[in-house]
Scaffold this motif. Structure first.
Motif, mmCIF file in Angstrom:
data_model
loop_
_atom_site.group_PDB
_atom_site.id
_atom_site.type_symbol
_atom_site.label_atom_id
_atom_site.label_comp_id
_atom_site.label_asym_id
_atom_site.label_seq_id
_atom_site.Cartn_x
_atom_site.Cartn_y
_atom_site.Cartn_z
ATOM 1 N N UNK A 39 127.091 -44.254 9.205
ATOM 2 C CA UNK A 39 126.680 -45.473 8.536
ATOM 3 C C UNK A 39 125.212 -45.349 8.182
ATOM 4 N N UNK A 40 124.853 -45.738 6.958
ATOM 5 C CA UNK A 40 123.483 -45.540 6.467
ATOM 6 C C UNK A 40 123.014 -46.777 5.707
ATOM 7 N N UNK A 41 121.735 -47.099 5.884
ATOM 8 C CA UNK A 41 121.095 -48.149 5.084
ATOM 9 C C UNK A 41 119.795 -47.584 4.534
ATOM 10 N N UNK A 42 119.373 -48.150 3.418
ATOM 11 C CA UNK A 42 118.084 -47.766 2.842
ATOM 12 C C UNK A 42 117.253 -49.029 2.643
ATOM 13 N N UNK A 43 116.000 -48.942 3.043
ATOM 14 C CA UNK A 43 115.047 -50.041 2.876
ATOM 15 C C UNK A 43 114.043 -49.628 1.807
ATOM 16 N N UNK A 44 113.728 -50.563 0.918
ATOM 17 C CA UNK A 44 112.816 -50.275 -0.192
ATOM 18 C C UNK A 44 111.778 -51.387 -0.296
ATOM 19 N N UNK A 45 110.515 -51.018 -0.399
ATOM 20 C CA UNK A 45 109.460 -51.999 -0.650
ATOM 21 C C UNK A 45 109.632 -52.478 -2.090
ATOM 22 N N UNK A 46 109.863 -53.787 -2.250
ATOM 23 C CA UNK A 46 110.087 -54.318 -3.595
ATOM 24 C C UNK A 46 108.931 -55.174 -4.101
ATOM 25 N N UNK A 47 108.033 -55.570 -3.190
ATOM 26 C CA UNK A 47 106.906 -56.387 -3.613
ATOM 27 C C UNK A 47 105.802 -56.290 -2.558
ATOM 28 N N UNK A 48 104.555 -56.304 -3.009
ATOM 29 C CA UNK A 48 103.414 -56.317 -2.096
ATOM 30 C C UNK A 48 102.391 -57.325 -2.596
ATOM 31 N N UNK A 49 101.608 -57.841 -1.673
ATOM 32 C CA UNK A 49 100.491 -58.723 -2.006
ATOM 33 C C UNK A 49 99.311 -58.306 -1.156
ATOM 34 N N UNK A 50 98.139 -58.291 -1.728
ATOM 35 C CA UNK A 50 96.939 -57.959 -0.968
ATOM 36 C C UNK A 50 96.964 -56.525 -0.489
ATOM 37 N N UNK A 51 96.416 -56.312 0.674
ATOM 38 C CA UNK A 51 96.346 -54.985 1.262
ATOM 39 C C UNK A 51 97.690 -54.635 1.878
ATOM 40 N N UNK A 52 98.398 -53.690 1.280
ATOM 41 C CA UNK A 52 99.716 -53.286 1.774
ATOM 42 C C UNK A 52 99.669 -51.816 2.149
ATOM 43 N N UNK A 53 100.299 -51.458 3.273
ATOM 44 C CA UNK A 53 100.223 -50.074 3.740
ATOM 45 C C UNK A 53 100.980 -49.062 2.882
ATOM 46 N N UNK A 54 102.024 -49.482 2.180
ATOM 47 C CA UNK A 54 102.822 -48.582 1.344
ATOM 48 C C UNK A 54 103.079 -49.269 0.009
ATOM 49 N N UNK A 55 103.150 -48.512 -1.078
ATOM 50 C CA UNK A 55 103.343 -49.116 -2.401
ATOM 51 C C UNK A 55 104.799 -49.519 -2.664
ATOM 52 N N UNK A 56 104.970 -50.356 -3.680
ATOM 53 C CA UNK A 56 106.303 -50.715 -4.165
ATOM 54 C C UNK A 56 107.064 -49.429 -4.476
ATOM 55 N N UNK A 57 108.333 -49.394 -4.087
ATOM 56 C CA UNK A 57 109.164 -48.218 -4.319
ATOM 57 C C UNK A 57 109.263 -47.304 -3.115
ATOM 58 N N UNK A 58 108.458 -47.540 -2.085
ATOM 59 C CA UNK A 58 108.534 -46.724 -0.874
ATOM 60 C C UNK A 58 109.866 -46.971 -0.166
ATOM 61 N N UNK A 59 110.426 -45.904 0.418
ATOM 62 C CA UNK A 59 111.751 -45.981 1.040
ATOM 63 C C UNK A 59 111.733 -45.573 2.500
ATOM 64 N N UNK A 60 112.695 -46.139 3.238
ATOM 65 C CA UNK A 60 113.001 -45.748 4.608
ATOM 66 C C UNK A 60 114.515 -45.705 4.707
#
Length: 107
Positions: free
Chosen positions: A21-42
């Motif tokens: 079983x697998x899931x993927x997490x994606x950064x879809x929005x950031x505001x201010x100081x964010x550690x990873x940019x939009x589009x980053x995956x886990x």
């Protein structure tokens, strides 16, 4: 060394092919100081193996926990972390920004 998008997506494909079983997490929005940019995956498997990053490590534990639920029930989730959220300090997002992360099962 940071995993590339190709590495992360290849891991998701390989783990699914192995029957995990697998899931993927994606950064879809950031505001201010964010550690990873939009589009980053886990990518996360049902045994909590993971590759990639959505926050440079500060909220991965919480995202992995949610991903296990997504794997189990198939319902995607939109997660938001930031210093205005009381739980942000508990999970470690103290950079002053906010991030929104979409978690979905890989079928």
């Amino acid at each position: 060394m940071q995993a590339t998008d190709t590495d992360i997506l290849k891991a998701a494909e390989d783990w699914r092919r192995e029957g995990r079983g697998v899931a993927i997490a994606t950064v879809v929005e950031t505001w201010g100081s964010a550690p990873r940019p939009v589009g980053s995956h886990l990518v996360i498997d049902e045994d909590t193996n993971f590759l990639g990053s959505v926050s440079g490590g500060c909220v991965e534990g919480s995202v992995i926990t949610e991903a296990l639920d997504v794997i189990a029930d198939g319902k995607p989730r939109m997660l938001e972390f930031g210093v205005a959220d009381e739980t942000a300090w508990q999970v470690g997002l103290s950079c002053g920004g906010r991030i929104r992360v979409y978690v979905e099962r890989v079928d």
